[in-house]
Design an enzyme around this catalytic site. Structure first.
Site, PDB file in Angstrom:
ATOM      1  N   ASP A 182       0.860  -1.179   0.000  1.00  0.00           N
ATOM      2  CA  ASP A 182       0.000   0.000   0.000  1.00  0.00           C
ATOM      3  C   ASP A 182       0.903   1.238   0.000  1.00  0.00           C
ATOM      4  O   ASP A 182       2.125   1.145  -0.200  1.00  0.00           O
ATOM      5  CB  ASP A 182      -1.032  -0.043   1.148  1.00  0.00           C
ATOM      6  CG  ASP A 182      -0.424   0.122   2.538  1.00  0.00           C
ATOM      7  OD1 ASP A 182       0.805   0.359   2.643  1.00  0.00           O
ATOM      8  OD2 ASP A 182      -1.177   0.029   3.527  1.00  0.00           O
TER       9      ASP A 182
ATOM     10  N   GLY B 253      -2.716  -6.665   7.439  1.00  0.00           N
ATOM     11  CA  GLY B 253      -3.901  -6.506   6.597  1.00  0.00           C
ATOM     12  C   GLY B 253      -3.684  -7.042   5.194  1.00  0.00           C
ATOM     13  O   GLY B 253      -4.545  -7.741   4.630  1.00  0.00           O
TER      14      GLY B 253
ATOM     15  N   THR C  90       1.696  -2.821   8.908  1.00  0.00           N
ATOM     16  CA  THR C  90       2.024  -3.923   9.815  1.00  0.00           C
ATOM     17  C   THR C  90       2.326  -5.230   9.088  1.00  0.00           C
ATOM     18  O   THR C  90       2.839  -6.160   9.702  1.00  0.00           O
ATOM     19  CB  THR C  90       0.827  -4.213  10.741  1.00  0.00           C
ATOM     20  OG1 THR C  90      -0.300  -4.544   9.910  1.00  0.00           O
ATOM     21  CG2 THR C  90       0.499  -3.006  11.616  1.00  0.00           C
TER      22      THR C  90
ATOM     23  N   HIS D  46       5.652 -32.689   6.139  1.00  0.00           N
ATOM     24  CA  HIS D  46       4.961 -31.401   6.004  1.00  0.00           C
ATOM     25  C   HIS D  46       3.984 -31.386   4.828  1.00  0.00           C
ATOM     26  O   HIS D  46       3.088 -30.552   4.784  1.00  0.00           O
ATOM     27  CB  HIS D  46       5.985 -30.270   5.863  1.00  0.00           C
ATOM     28  CG  HIS D  46       6.930 -30.218   7.021  1.00  0.00           C
ATOM     29  ND1 HIS D  46       6.522 -29.868   8.285  1.00  0.00           N
ATOM     30  CD2 HIS D  46       8.254 -30.515   7.105  1.00  0.00           C
ATOM     31  CE1 HIS D  46       7.553 -29.929   9.112  1.00  0.00           C
ATOM     32  NE2 HIS D  46       8.618 -30.324   8.426  1.00  0.00           N
TER      33      HIS D  46
ATOM     34  N   CYS E 270       2.571  -3.697   3.932  1.00  0.00           N
ATOM     35  CA  CYS E 270       1.731  -2.584   4.374  1.00  0.00           C
ATOM     36  C   CYS E 270       2.323  -2.106   5.696  1.00  0.00           C
ATOM     37  O   CYS E 270       3.477  -2.412   6.014  1.00  0.00           O
ATOM     38  CB  CYS E 270       0.252  -2.972   4.470  1.00  0.00           C
ATOM     39  SG  CYS E 270      -0.177  -4.152   5.749  1.00  0.00           S
TER      40      CYS E 270
ATOM     41  N   HIS F 131       8.344 -25.438   6.122  1.00  0.00           N
ATOM     42  CA  HIS F 131       7.263 -26.253   6.696  1.00  0.00           C
ATOM     43  C   HIS F 131       5.899 -25.968   6.074  1.00  0.00           C
ATOM     44  O   HIS F 131       5.060 -26.877   6.001  1.00  0.00           O
ATOM     45  CB  HIS F 131       7.171 -26.008   8.207  1.00  0.00           C
ATOM     46  CG  HIS F 131       8.275 -26.672   8.974  1.00  0.00           C
ATOM     47  ND1 HIS F 131       8.252 -26.849  10.342  1.00  0.00           N
ATOM     48  CD2 HIS F 131       9.461 -27.206   8.551  1.00  0.00           C
ATOM     49  CE1 HIS F 131       9.366 -27.463  10.737  1.00  0.00           C
ATOM     50  NE2 HIS F 131      10.118 -27.686   9.669  1.00  0.00           N
TER      51      HIS F 131
HETATM   52  C1  RB5 Z   1      -2.528   2.026   6.695  1.00  0.00           C
HETATM   53  O1  RB5 Z   1      -2.544   3.123   7.540  1.00  0.00           O
HETATM   54  C2  RB5 Z   1      -2.449   0.743   7.505  1.00  0.00           C
HETATM   55  O2  RB5 Z   1      -3.682   0.477   8.082  1.00  0.00           O
HETATM   56  C3  RB5 Z   1      -2.005  -0.399   6.632  1.00  0.00           C
HETATM   57  O3  RB5 Z   1      -0.799  -0.087   6.025  1.00  0.00           O
HETATM   58  C4  RB5 Z   1      -1.766  -1.736   7.312  1.00  0.00           C
HETATM   59  O4  RB5 Z   1      -0.983  -1.608   8.434  1.00  0.00           O
HETATM   60  C5  RB5 Z   1      -2.959  -2.556   7.568  1.00  0.00           C
HETATM   61  O5  RB5 Z   1      -2.882  -3.709   8.020  1.00  0.00           O
END
Ligand code: RB5
Length: 149
Positions: A12, A74, A71, A137, A69, A102
């Protein structure tokens, strides 16, 4: 994976510089890289980019995918909704190796707000250099595949 393995990259808006760094890093190793963007810095929803990269892999246009993204969570969730995709979020090299060895993962997700670029490149290397162990596996991965039936 060999040097001719095809890798699709997407992210993203949060991770465009990291995605470009990964593209350059693995292209220099001989991987065939398809970077499907985005390129504009405006906010753009991670599900559509996770899906696009996952379909690239599921349709056979790339062998493996790397998505990023904030984290990693998502975009991983979105990628895993596409049939045939096994994508794990990695913040360490051990997990990156293990999801190949695995789980026979064909995609990996990274969080640009979780890992710095240097570690991200090491994680990518660990993922791309590892191989599926097969053996015991295989039946477990087949159970994951059966959940899609
Ligand atoms: C965007 O702000 C953030 O929500 C996205 O990059 C991500 O971390 C979602 O899982």
């Amino acid at each position: 994976m060999s040097g001719t393995t095809r890798i699709v990259l997407s992210s993203d808006h949060t991770a465009i510089p990291m995605r470009r760094a990964i593209a350059a890093h693995i292209a220099a190793q001989g991987f065939e890289v398809t970077d499907i963007g985005p390129t504009a810095p405006e906010s753009t929803p991670y599900p559509q980019h996770g899906e696009a990269a996952a379909r690239h892999v599921a349709d056979g246009c790339s062998d493996m995918g790397i998505v990023i993204c904030g984290t990693g969570q998502g975009i991983m969730m979105a990628a895993n909704k596409v049939r045939g995709i096994r994508c794990g979020v990695c913040s360490d090299t051990f997990s990156a190796r293990m999801i190949r060895q695995h789980n026979d993962a064909n995609m990996m997700a990274l969080g640009v707000r979780v890992v710095a670029e240097g570690l991200a490149l090491d994680i990518v290397d660990a993922f791309l250099q590892a191989r599926f162990d097969g053996g015991r596996h295989t039946a477990r991965v087949d159970m994951i595949k059966a959940l899609e039936a």
